[in-house]
Design a protein around this motif. Structure first.
Motif, PDB file in Angstrom:
ATOM      1  N   UNK A  78       0.991  -1.250  -0.155  1.00 35.34           N
ATOM      2  CA  UNK A  78       0.007   0.060   0.007  1.00 35.34           C
ATOM      3  C   UNK A  78       0.886   1.323  -0.062  1.00 35.34           C
ATOM      4  N   UNK A  79       2.155   1.039  -0.148  1.00 33.16           N
ATOM      5  CA  UNK A  79       2.767   2.143  -0.079  1.00 33.16           C
ATOM      6  C   UNK A  79       2.933   3.153  -1.400  1.00 33.16           C
ATOM      7  N   UNK A  80       3.190   4.495  -1.364  1.00 29.47           N
ATOM      8  CA  UNK A  80       3.012   5.101  -2.713  1.00 29.47           C
ATOM      9  C   UNK A  80       4.193   4.609  -3.651  1.00 29.47           C
ATOM     10  N   UNK A  81       3.944   4.730  -4.969  1.00 32.51           N
ATOM     11  CA  UNK A  81       4.558   4.198  -6.130  1.00 32.51           C
ATOM     12  C   UNK A  81       4.983   5.163  -7.013  1.00 32.51           C
ATOM     13  N   UNK A  82       6.184   5.609  -7.423  1.00 31.78           N
ATOM     14  CA  UNK A  82       6.668   6.489  -8.110  1.00 31.78           C
ATOM     15  C   UNK A  82       7.517   5.830  -9.301  1.00 31.78           C
ATOM     16  N   UNK A  83       6.805   6.270 -10.578  1.00 27.74           N
ATOM     17  CA  UNK A  83       7.271   5.711 -11.719  1.00 27.74           C
ATOM     18  C   UNK A  83       7.665   6.930 -12.750  1.00 27.74           C
ATOM     19  N   UNK A  84       8.553   6.560 -13.664  1.00 26.78           N
ATOM     20  CA  UNK A  84       8.650   7.399 -14.722  1.00 26.78           C
ATOM     21  C   UNK A  84       8.748   6.687 -15.946  1.00 26.78           C
ATOM     22  N   UNK A  85       8.291   7.223 -17.083  1.00 28.77           N
ATOM     23  CA  UNK A  85       7.980   6.742 -18.404  1.00 28.77           C
ATOM     24  C   UNK A  85       9.052   7.160 -19.112  1.00 28.77           C
ATOM     25  N   UNK A  86       9.826   6.435 -19.640  1.00 28.17           N
ATOM     26  CA  UNK A  86      11.015   6.569 -20.560  1.00 28.17           C
ATOM     27  C   UNK A  86      10.962   5.682 -21.959  1.00 28.17           C
ATOM     28  N   UNK A  87      10.963   6.605 -23.051  1.00 28.77           N
ATOM     29  CA  UNK A  87      10.806   5.741 -24.270  1.00 28.77           C
ATOM     30  C   UNK A  87      12.185   4.942 -24.724  1.00 28.77           C
ATOM     31  N   UNK A  88      11.959   3.766 -24.945  1.00 26.51           N
ATOM     32  CA  UNK A  88      13.202   3.102 -25.403  1.00 26.51           C
ATOM     33  C   UNK A  88      13.831   3.767 -26.576  1.00 26.51           C
ATOM     34  N   UNK A  89      15.096   3.489 -26.631  1.00 25.19           N
ATOM     35  CA  UNK A  89      15.825   3.997 -27.913  1.00 25.19           C
ATOM     36  C   UNK A  89      15.521   3.513 -29.169  1.00 25.19           C
ATOM     37  N   UNK A  90      15.598   4.521 -30.180  1.00 26.46           N
ATOM     38  CA  UNK A  90      15.121   3.992 -31.713  1.00 26.46           C
ATOM     39  C   UNK A  90      16.485   2.940 -32.200  1.00 26.46           C
ATOM     40  N   UNK A  91      17.588   3.235 -31.531  1.00 25.73           N
ATOM     41  CA  UNK A  91      18.743   2.478 -32.143  1.00 25.73           C
ATOM     42  C   UNK A  91      19.566   2.113 -31.169  1.00 25.73           C
ATOM     43  N   UNK A  92      20.770   1.316 -31.602  1.00 21.61           N
ATOM     44  CA  UNK A  92      21.748   0.866 -30.645  1.00 21.61           C
ATOM     45  C   UNK A  92      22.595   2.370 -30.014  1.00 21.61           C
ATOM     46  N   UNK A  93      22.364   3.200 -31.121  1.00 15.87           N
ATOM     47  CA  UNK A  93      23.370   4.571 -30.636  1.00 15.87           C
ATOM     48  C   UNK A  93      22.697   5.358 -29.822  1.00 15.87           C
ATOM     49  N   UNK A  94      21.239   5.089 -29.237  1.00 13.77           N
ATOM     50  CA  UNK A  94      20.671   5.769 -28.147  1.00 13.77           C
ATOM     51  C   UNK A  94      20.809   5.064 -27.138  1.00 13.77           C
ATOM     52  N   UNK A  95      21.430   3.846 -26.940  1.00 15.68           N
ATOM     53  CA  UNK A  95      21.372   3.094 -25.723  1.00 15.68           C
ATOM     54  C   UNK A  95      22.183   4.097 -24.528  1.00 15.68           C
ATOM     55  N   UNK A  96      23.314   4.525 -24.826  1.00 13.53           N
ATOM     56  CA  UNK A  96      24.104   5.192 -23.678  1.00 13.53           C
ATOM     57  C   UNK A  96      23.179   6.301 -23.039  1.00 13.53           C
ATOM     58  N   UNK A  97      22.655   7.063 -23.785  1.00 15.23           N
ATOM     59  CA  UNK A  97      21.621   8.050 -23.304  1.00 15.23           C
ATOM     60  C   UNK A  97      20.316   7.478 -22.319  1.00 15.23           C
ATOM     61  N   UNK A  98      19.841   6.394 -23.010  1.00 15.95           N
ATOM     62  CA  UNK A  98      18.681   5.477 -22.175  1.00 15.95           C
ATOM     63  C   UNK A  98      19.046   5.234 -21.057  1.00 15.95           C
ATOM     64  N   UNK A  99      20.652   4.565 -21.053  1.00 15.78           N
ATOM     65  CA  UNK A  99      20.698   4.168 -19.742  1.00 15.78           C
ATOM     66  C   UNK A  99      21.333   5.242 -18.538  1.00 15.78           C
ATOM     67  N   UNK A 100      21.750   6.022 -19.194  1.00 17.36           N
ATOM     68  CA  UNK A 100      22.158   7.393 -18.235  1.00 17.36           C
ATOM     69  C   UNK A 100      20.650   8.068 -17.554  1.00 17.36           C
ATOM     70  N   UNK A 101      19.693   7.885 -18.336  1.00 11.97           N
ATOM     71  CA  UNK A 101      18.174   8.651 -18.018  1.00 11.97           C
ATOM     72  C   UNK A 101      18.008   7.512 -16.647  1.00 11.97           C
TER      73      UNK A 101
END
Length: 618
Positions: free
Chosen positions: A331-354
């Motif tokens: 019953x504890x409050x839940x905090x979620x953030x929605x992040x889009x998966x990267x479009x390609x492998x080149x976007x993975x580092x930015x995705x992981x940093x987020x």
């Protein structure tokens, strides 16, 4: 044999054809000709246009008889040929339909000119003209009378009376005027909808002409709110729109189709086209609408039990499925953030940093949309594995029905189970026609209710065919909810069905009207079985962002008051701060009413999401 049109349209949305006048003009017929008379003088031309619409996949074609009444034909010296022209119009449409499962609608336009007032002196002449035309159309065997492009409600009701006297189902359609914040237009549209809703001669209410696909969106919303009758919308192909200082004419089939799909999601039961639309527009729209999850028939997944003699396995409790499951169970409050998966492998580092930023701030899990708006991105399963292994961030991947059949879904989930992925948000998904790949095929073997049942079966130790699996899955099953659905009774019914099918928590669409969410919560809490609800919040960044969310994102409605607030922002910084302020106001308004928040990171702005969650500065 076709079922009666009024029965069919209540079960599934119908596609009406597009413009006749536009097509005739494109064939080289001058504007000073009588287009209705072409049914007699150039029947092959009219027949060919009808056949193009039939080949495009429409469900309803309208006769070429829009102006075939005595008062309009008199200007061409044809007042004595009303019956002949209308009967020929029906015969051509029927011949074009052939053996195709297509309804024939008799098109009836106003007798009055656009700027001609309705008067008591004219009323008997109008009534007689409509009665004469409708007698011919009914006698020739039309399935529906379509009164369209009317600008005076009294004249429209006269035409509806004439059709009803002949025993015809009636679609009464008028020209809208109001925009998103036009109070005069809004009150007029609401009044017309209310009058036609109360009119016993009218079976369907329509909006047509006067506006392009985006402009007619707002009048459609208002009409839907003021009638219980099925609504049909037939916009023009489009007009000039100022974008970045340029005037662009947004009238392509793709643009038209995107809104056709949105109309159906709002609750329209019929979509067609008016001025400027062609078979190309309706072909694409028909494919899009007929691929919608709410239109297509889905496979049914029944609750299964282990075969006789097989050992029953104990389902994994909610609190033991994952850290997120444990927090929901407590019953504890839940905090979620929605992040889009990267479009390609080149976007993975930015995705992981987020993801790292979210974990460091104390976010419970990141939501990963599955091909949002039918776009292609890195698989949510791969993205979730990368994020969890590289950053330690717990993930909540979405999983939609669009891209996989029943076999592929089970294979994905059993494989993900072996790799330790437990959390899932199950959604039906946007159809391919909405996204970058309109020619892709949407599978939709299941909808989200069937998907819940499939997950529940796996959690019980059985696959969809009843075969035992060992060990049982330990899937945390989440679902979506739309507190602003126009067909609220249907939304509530579907929500209950998801709960009964095995849903363990729900996340709402982004909410911009907290009072609407509170009303929704009050309704669903009457159900004996309760699950935690997490509110979706989206911090807006600009007026354009707000308008895009309102017009293009399924299930999202941005109220006029918030659009006005965002319109006052003059810079990007002002827009970001105002959007965050609005989101924080909604957060505070919902405090204690939901078990947590899911905040989107608009345009990848993680700081905005963390700020709304109270986990950092903007």
């Amino acid at each position: 044999m076709l079922s009666p049109l009024l029965e069919r349209i209540k079960k599934q949305p119908l596609i009406f054809d597009g413009a006749m006048g536009t097509m005739i003009y494109q064939r080289g017929v001058f504007l000073n000709a009588c287009y209705d008379e072409l049914c007699l003088t150039q029947p092959d031309l009219i027949l060919g246009i009808h056949r193009e619409y039939v080949d495009a996949g429409v469900d309803v074609i309208e006769t070429n008889s829009f102006g075939a009444n005595r008062m309009k034909l008199a200007g061409f010296g044809l007042a004595d040929r009303v019956g002949e022209i209308n009967r020929a119009a029906v015969a051509l449409a029927r011949r074009a339909a052939g053996e195709a499962p297509v309804y024939i609608a008799g098109s009836v336009g106003p007798c009055l000119h656009a700027d001609q007032p309705f008067t008591d002196e004219l009323q008997p002449h109008l009534a007689a003209a409509f009665d004469e035309q409708l007698a011919a159309l009914a006698g020739a065997g039309v399935d529906l009378a379509v009164m369209e492009t009317f600008r005076d409600c009294r004249e429209l009701q006269l035409a509806a009376q004439a059709a009803a006297r002949r025993g015809l189902p009636v679609l009464a359609s008028f020209v809208p005027r109001g925009g998103p914040a036009d109070q005069a237009g809004e009150s007029r549209e609401a009044a017309w909808a209310a009058m036609l809703d109360a009119d016993g001669n009218v079976d369907l209410i329509g909006l047509n002409c006067g506006m392009g696909p985006s402009e007619i969106f707002y009048p459609l919303q208002r009409v839907l709110k003021n009638t219980a009758k099925p609504v049909v919308v037939m916009p023009n192909a489009g007009g000039g729109n100022e974008i970045g200082g340029r005037i662009l004419y947004l009238n392509s089939p793709e643009y038209f189709t995107e809104f056709a799909k949105r109309y159906v999601e709002l609750g329209a039961r019929g979509v067609g086209g008016c001025c400027g639309t062609t078979p190309a527009h309706l072909r694409m729209a028909a494919r899009a609408v007929k691929s919608l999850s709410g239109v297509k028939e889905h496979a049914r997944i029944a609750a299964v039990t282990l075969p006789g003699g097989a050992e029953r396995r104990t389902a994994v409790p909610l609190a033991e499925k994952s850290a997120l499951g444990a927090k929901l169970a407590s019953g504890a409050p839940v905090r979620l953030v929605e992040i889009l998966p990267p479009r390609a492998a080149g976007g993975v580092p930015v995705f992981l940093e987020r993801c790292r930023r979210c974990r460091a701030a104390g976010v419970d899990a990141v939501n990963l949309p599955d091909g949002p708006r039918a776009s292609a991105r890195i698989s949510v399963i791969i993205a979730a594995l990368l994020a969890s292994r590289e950053t330690g961030m717990e993930c909540l991947p979405h999983y939609c029905c669009r891209d996989r059949n029943l076999i592929g879904m089970q294979a994905d989930w059993l494989g993900a189970q072996a790799l330790g992925l437990r959390n899932w948000l199950l959604i039906t998904g946007d159809p391919p026609k909405l996204g970058d790949y309109p020619d892709a095929t949407g599978v939709f073997d299941l909808d989200s209710i069937g998907l819940c049942r499939l997950a529940a079966n796996l959690n019980a130790g059985c696959d969809a065919a009843g075969h035992p699996i060992d060990p049982p899955a330990a899937m945390l099953v989440g679902v979506g909810a739309n507190p602003l659905a126009l067909e609220m009774e249907r939304e509530i019914e579907r929500f209950y069905a998801k709960v009964d099918a095995g849903a363990e928590f729900a996340i709402t669409q982004p909410v911009f009207d907290p009072d609407a969410l509170l009303r929704f919560l009050e309704r669903i809490r009457r159900y004996p079985r309760q699950i935690p609800v997490i509110a979706g919040i989206y911090p807006l960044t600009s007026l354009r962002n707000a308008e895009f969310m309102n017009q293009h994102v399924p299930g999202v409605i941005v109220p006029p008051a918030i659009l006005s607030r965002m319109a006052r922002c003059q810079t990007k910084e002002e827009g970001l701060h105002e959007g965050a302020a609005i989101a924080c106001e909604m957060r505070d308004r919902l405090a204690g009413a939901v078990q947590g928040l899911q905040v989107s990171a608009p345009l990848g702005k993680i700081g905005a999401a963390l700020h709304v969650l109270g986990l950092g500065p903007l």
